[in-house]
Design a protein around this motif. Structure first.
Motif, PDB file in Angstrom:
ATOM      1  N   ILE A  33       0.837  -1.206   0.000  1.00 21.24           N
ATOM      2  CA  ILE A  33       0.000   0.000   0.000  1.00 21.24           C
ATOM      3  C   ILE A  33       0.867   1.249   0.000  1.00 21.24           C
ATOM      4  N   ALA A  34       1.986   1.195   0.721  1.00 25.34           N
ATOM      5  CA  ALA A  34       2.915   2.331   0.717  1.00 25.34           C
ATOM      6  C   ALA A  34       3.468   2.561  -0.686  1.00 25.34           C
ATOM      7  N   GLU A  35       3.764   1.469  -1.388  1.00 30.05           N
ATOM      8  CA  GLU A  35       4.270   1.582  -2.761  1.00 30.05           C
ATOM      9  C   GLU A  35       3.213   2.201  -3.679  1.00 30.05           C
ATOM     10  N   LEU A  36       1.954   1.797  -3.497  1.00 27.73           N
ATOM     11  CA  LEU A  36       0.867   2.389  -4.274  1.00 27.73           C
ATOM     12  C   LEU A  36       0.749   3.880  -3.987  1.00 27.73           C
ATOM     13  N   HIS A  37       0.862   4.223  -2.704  1.00 29.03           N
ATOM     14  CA  HIS A  37       0.764   5.633  -2.326  1.00 29.03           C
ATOM     15  C   HIS A  37       1.858   6.450  -2.991  1.00 29.03           C
ATOM     16  N   GLN A  38       3.074   5.935  -2.966  1.00 30.77           N
ATOM     17  CA  GLN A  38       4.174   6.665  -3.595  1.00 30.77           C
ATOM     18  C   GLN A  38       3.974   6.792  -5.097  1.00 30.77           C
ATOM     19  N   ALA A  39       3.449   5.752  -5.715  1.00 29.29           N
ATOM     20  CA  ALA A  39       3.234   5.770  -7.162  1.00 29.29           C
ATOM     21  C   ALA A  39       2.165   6.786  -7.561  1.00 29.29           C
ATOM     22  N   GLN A  40       1.130   6.943  -6.713  1.00 26.37           N
ATOM     23  CA  GLN A  40       0.054   7.856  -7.057  1.00 26.37           C
ATOM     24  C   GLN A  40       0.323   9.285  -6.610  1.00 26.37           C
ATOM     25  N   LEU A  41       1.437   9.502  -5.935  1.00 26.36           N
ATOM     26  CA  LEU A  41       1.733  10.832  -5.409  1.00 26.36           C
ATOM     27  C   LEU A  41       2.131  11.814  -6.510  1.00 26.36           C
ATOM     28  N   GLU A  42       2.661  11.301  -7.620  1.00 25.98           N
ATOM     29  CA  GLU A  42       3.174  12.192  -8.670  1.00 25.98           C
ATOM     30  C   GLU A  42       2.131  13.173  -9.204  1.00 25.98           C
ATOM     31  N   PRO A  43       0.896  12.714  -9.516  1.00 23.83           N
ATOM     32  CA  PRO A  43      -0.106  13.697  -9.969  1.00 23.83           C
ATOM     33  C   PRO A  43      -0.409  14.755  -8.916  1.00 23.83           C
ATOM     34  N   ALA A  44      -0.405  14.365  -7.636  1.00 25.68           N
ATOM     35  CA  ALA A  44      -0.650  15.339  -6.563  1.00 25.68           C
ATOM     36  C   ALA A  44       0.499  16.337  -6.474  1.00 25.68           C
ATOM     37  N   ILE A  45       1.727  15.853  -6.642  1.00 24.88           N
ATOM     38  CA  ILE A  45       2.897  16.735  -6.629  1.00 24.88           C
ATOM     39  C   ILE A  45       2.814  17.727  -7.784  1.00 24.88           C
ATOM     40  N   ALA A  46       2.419  17.248  -8.951  1.00 26.00           N
ATOM     41  CA  ALA A  46       2.294  18.130 -10.118  1.00 26.00           C
ATOM     42  C   ALA A  46       1.251  19.209  -9.862  1.00 26.00           C
ATOM     43  N   PHE A  47       0.150  18.838  -9.213  1.00 17.89           N
ATOM     44  CA  PHE A  47      -0.891  19.815  -8.916  1.00 17.89           C
ATOM     45  C   PHE A  47      -0.384  20.846  -7.916  1.00 17.89           C
ATOM     46  N   VAL A  48       0.299  20.392  -6.866  1.00 14.30           N
ATOM     47  CA  VAL A  48       0.861  21.314  -5.879  1.00 14.30           C
ATOM     48  C   VAL A  48       1.816  22.292  -6.558  1.00 14.30           C
ATOM     49  N   ARG A  49       2.699  21.769  -7.391  1.00 10.57           N
ATOM     50  CA  ARG A  49       3.685  22.619  -8.063  1.00 10.57           C
ATOM     51  C   ARG A  49       2.993  23.694  -8.905  1.00 10.57           C
ATOM     52  N   SER A  50       1.887  23.331  -9.544  1.00  7.46           N
ATOM     53  CA  SER A  50       1.189  24.279 -10.414  1.00  7.46           C
ATOM     54  C   SER A  50       0.477  25.376  -9.632  1.00  7.46           C
ATOM     55  N   THR A  51       0.224  25.161  -8.335  1.00  4.43           N
ATOM     56  CA  THR A  51      -0.474  26.173  -7.535  1.00  4.43           C
ATOM     57  C   THR A  51       0.469  27.065  -6.740  1.00  4.43           C
ATOM     58  N   LEU A  52       1.753  26.730  -6.712  1.00  7.66           N
ATOM     59  CA  LEU A  52       2.711  27.546  -5.963  1.00  7.66           C
ATOM     60  C   LEU A  52       3.036  28.817  -6.735  1.00  7.66           C
ATOM     61  N   PRO A  53       3.231  29.934  -6.026  1.00  4.47           N
ATOM     62  CA  PRO A  53       3.566  31.194  -6.711  1.00  4.47           C
ATOM     63  C   PRO A  53       4.855  31.071  -7.508  1.00  4.47           C
ATOM     64  N   ARG A  54       4.874  31.674  -8.666  1.00  8.61           N
ATOM     65  CA  ARG A  54       6.066  31.632  -9.505  1.00  8.61           C
ATOM     66  C   ARG A  54       7.199  32.430  -8.854  1.00  8.61           C
ATOM     67  N   GLY A  55       8.396  31.954  -9.063  1.00 11.56           N
ATOM     68  CA  GLY A  55       9.554  32.663  -8.537  1.00 11.56           C
ATOM     69  C   GLY A  55      10.022  32.158  -7.189  1.00 11.56           C
ATOM     70  N   GLY A  56       9.176  31.388  -6.509  1.00 14.95           N
ATOM     71  CA  GLY A  56       9.570  30.850  -5.210  1.00 14.95           C
ATOM     72  C   GLY A  56      10.503  29.665  -5.358  1.00 14.95           C
ATOM     73  N   GLN A  57      11.370  29.495  -4.414  1.00 15.46           N
ATOM     74  CA  GLN A  57      12.311  28.382  -4.432  1.00 15.46           C
ATOM     75  C   GLN A  57      11.844  27.324  -3.437  1.00 15.46           C
ATOM     76  N   HIS A  58      11.449  26.178  -3.952  1.00 16.33           N
ATOM     77  CA  HIS A  58      10.956  25.099  -3.097  1.00 16.33           C
ATOM     78  C   HIS A  58      11.654  23.809  -3.505  1.00 16.33           C
ATOM     79  N   SER A  59      12.178  23.103  -2.523  1.00 15.08           N
ATOM     80  CA  SER A  59      12.859  21.845  -2.819  1.00 15.08           C
ATOM     81  C   SER A  59      11.836  20.777  -3.178  1.00 15.08           C
ATOM     82  N   GLU A  60      12.307  19.721  -3.840  1.00 11.10           N
ATOM     83  CA  GLU A  60      11.420  18.607  -4.179  1.00 11.10           C
ATOM     84  C   GLU A  60      10.855  17.953  -2.922  1.00 11.10           C
TER      85      GLU A  60
END
Length: 214
Positions: free
Chosen positions: A134-161
């Motif tokens: 289940i942990a492996e499934l969670h990690q695999a499905q996290l990528e779309p959520a990460i992409a969504f988060v990245r798209s909502t962050l203000p431009r110009g900010g420095q945020h680590s992966e």
């Protein structure tokens, strides 16, 4: 008498038929896991719901736990398809973007997504040998959520992966918890709470980024 030529019907291959059988059994499992809980649902009930035999079940799954993992994977995949924002959605207002995302998620499985996610969590916790899968499934499905988060962050900010991944987990957890408790207490207003919380979090990150540039 007019001659009507028959259009040949393409027969499905064995692999295609098996894929359809597997999907039908997985869909039946998700439905019953939501209705009855994973522990209370038997293989026979799943196959009866899907309209197949135990033989068809064991042609596709090794055990109920194998079915459980497969159902989780299918559900999470469908959930992310539902949550995906339309191409023309404005993501500059983080609070509104997360509210819209939650509204889309509530449409999944007739507003019972949080119930299935709760079942996933409880069953895995009670069966520790399933936690790695289940942990492996969670990690695999996290990528779309990460992409969504990245798209909502203000431009110009420095945020680590690492920060963005942590934020994706936070936002997913907030969405799940607010949705679940909103079913217990209608006074919570999950969408409004998510809009407020996500707006505050993203605004806080933007303020920190501006402070760091000074």
């Amino acid at each position: 008498m007019m001659h009507v030529s028959k259009v040949p019907v393409k027969r499905m291959s064995r692999a295609e038929r098996q894929s359809l059988t597997r999907e039908a059994i997985l869909d039946a499992a998700v439905e019953l896991f939501i209705q009855r809980g994973v522990e209370a649902t038997s293989i026979d009930e799943v196959t009866a719901q899907a309209g197949y035999s135990r033989g068809a079940f064991y042609s596709n799954f090794d055990s109920k736990d194998d079915l459980f993992v497969g159902a989780c994977a299918r559900f999470l995949e469908q959930l992310h398809v539902t949550a995906r924002p339309p191409d023309d959605e404005n993501l500059s207002d983080a609070g509104r973007a997360y509210r819209s995302r939650m509204e889309r998620l509530r449409s999944a499985n007739r507003d019972r997504a949080s119930m299935f996610l709760a079942e996933i969590s409880l069953y895995a916790i009670r069966h520790p040998d399933l936690v790695p899968a289940i942990a492996e499934l969670h990690q695999a499905q996290l990528e779309p959520a990460i992409a969504f988060v990245r798209s909502t962050l203000p431009r110009g900010g420095q945020h680590s992966e690492a920060e963005i991944e942590a934020l994706a987990n936070i936002m997913q957890s907030l969405t799940f918890a607010l949705h679940l408790f909103g079913k217990i207490d209608p006074g919570i207003g999950p969408e409004s709470a998510m809009e407020l919380a996500s707006g505050l979090i993203v605004d806080g990150l933007a303020a920190r980024a501006r402070k760091g540039r000074k």
